[in-house]
Scaffold this motif. Structure first.
Motif, PDB file in Angstrom:
ATOM      1  N   PRO A   1      -1.708  -3.656  -3.507  1.00  0.00           N
ATOM      2  CA  PRO A   1      -0.937  -4.000  -4.807  1.00  0.00           C
ATOM      3  C   PRO A   1      -0.729  -5.832  -4.632  1.00  0.00           C
ATOM      4  N   ARG A   2       0.067  -6.379  -5.622  1.00  0.00           N
ATOM      5  CA  ARG A   2       0.507  -7.747  -5.763  1.00  0.00           C
ATOM      6  C   ARG A   2       2.334  -7.890  -4.646  1.00  0.00           C
ATOM      7  N   LEU A   3       2.140  -9.030  -4.166  1.00  0.00           N
ATOM      8  CA  LEU A   3       3.233  -8.750  -3.248  1.00  0.00           C
ATOM      9  C   LEU A   3       4.744  -8.543  -4.479  1.00  0.00           C
ATOM     10  N   TYR A   4       4.655  -9.038  -5.291  1.00  0.00           N
ATOM     11  CA  TYR A   4       5.687  -8.457  -5.598  1.00  0.00           C
ATOM     12  C   TYR A   4       5.736  -7.353  -5.952  1.00  0.00           C
ATOM     13  N   GLU A   5       4.639  -6.310  -6.059  1.00  0.00           N
ATOM     14  CA  GLU A   5       4.571  -4.712  -6.550  1.00  0.00           C
ATOM     15  C   GLU A   5       5.085  -3.910  -5.256  1.00  0.00           C
ATOM     16  N   CYS A   6       5.204  -4.361  -4.019  1.00  0.00           N
ATOM     17  CA  CYS A   6       4.954  -4.092  -3.335  1.00  0.00           C
ATOM     18  C   CYS A   6       6.385  -2.939  -2.520  1.00  0.00           C
TER      19      CYS A   6
END
Length: 182
Positions: A1-6
């Motif tokens: 996942p992208r950082l902002y989705e973690c």
């Protein structure tokens, strides 16, 4: 996942390798500790991981193309959303405060700084921070709201990391340890 989705635990592990630094309970954006002498909460650092995580999510920092570094421009929003960001000051060139004095002054004019003929024959021009002429008029104070030469302007820009993106030098901007002697 992208950082902002973690989720928070995974995000906390991923931000340090991309340049974020934790000092005590404060989370500093990549490049901030190396390039600035003064720091603004919510712009250069965050009081908690929750605040840093919110910044990462709002700006959709993916941890690959975008790390949250100072002056970084995101394709989805023109620039990182911070309290004092100016959408008219978009640049991927070196930080404004790292430029030669004459170039600093030229760029500041583009983001709202104004100059006018000096009050006496010793001052060719007076350089006013954004908001000083409009709000303070004749009550502006030399060295705080306006400056008498290019070198004073450049010193101010360097001392307070005026980058033209998150910090424009507007008189309403608040800096920690404002006007403190080094």
């Amino acid at each position: 996942p992208r950082l902002y989705e973690c989720r928070d635990p995974a995000m906390r592990k991923k931000i340090e390798p991309i340049g974020w630094q934790c000092r005590g309970n404060k989370y500093y954006r990549p490049g901030t500790l190396e390039s600035c002498k003064e720091f603004i909460r919510g712009v250069h650092y965050f009081d908690s991981f929750a605040s840093a995580a919110q910044f990462i999510r709002v700006n959709r920092i993916d941890g690959v193309q975008y790390t949250g570094a100072l002056g970084e421009i995101c394709s989805n929003s023109n620039m990182l959303a911070t309290p004092n960001a100016s959408p008219t000051a978009q640049s991927q060139s070196p930080a404004l405060y790292n430029l030669p004095a004459a170039e600093i002054v030229n760029r500041l004019r583009k983001i709202g700084w104004k100059w006018k003929k000096g009050k006496n024959e010793l001052d060719d021009f007076l350089y006013y921070r954004p908001g000083a002429l409009e709000k303070l008029k004749d009550q502006a104070v030399s060295g705080i709201h306006y400056f008498q030469n290019v070198d004073e302007v450049a010193e101010f820009a360097r001392k307070f990391c005026i980058d033209g993106l998150e910090r424009t030098g507007h008189i309403d901007e608040v800096y920690e340890n404002r006007y403190a002697d080094p």
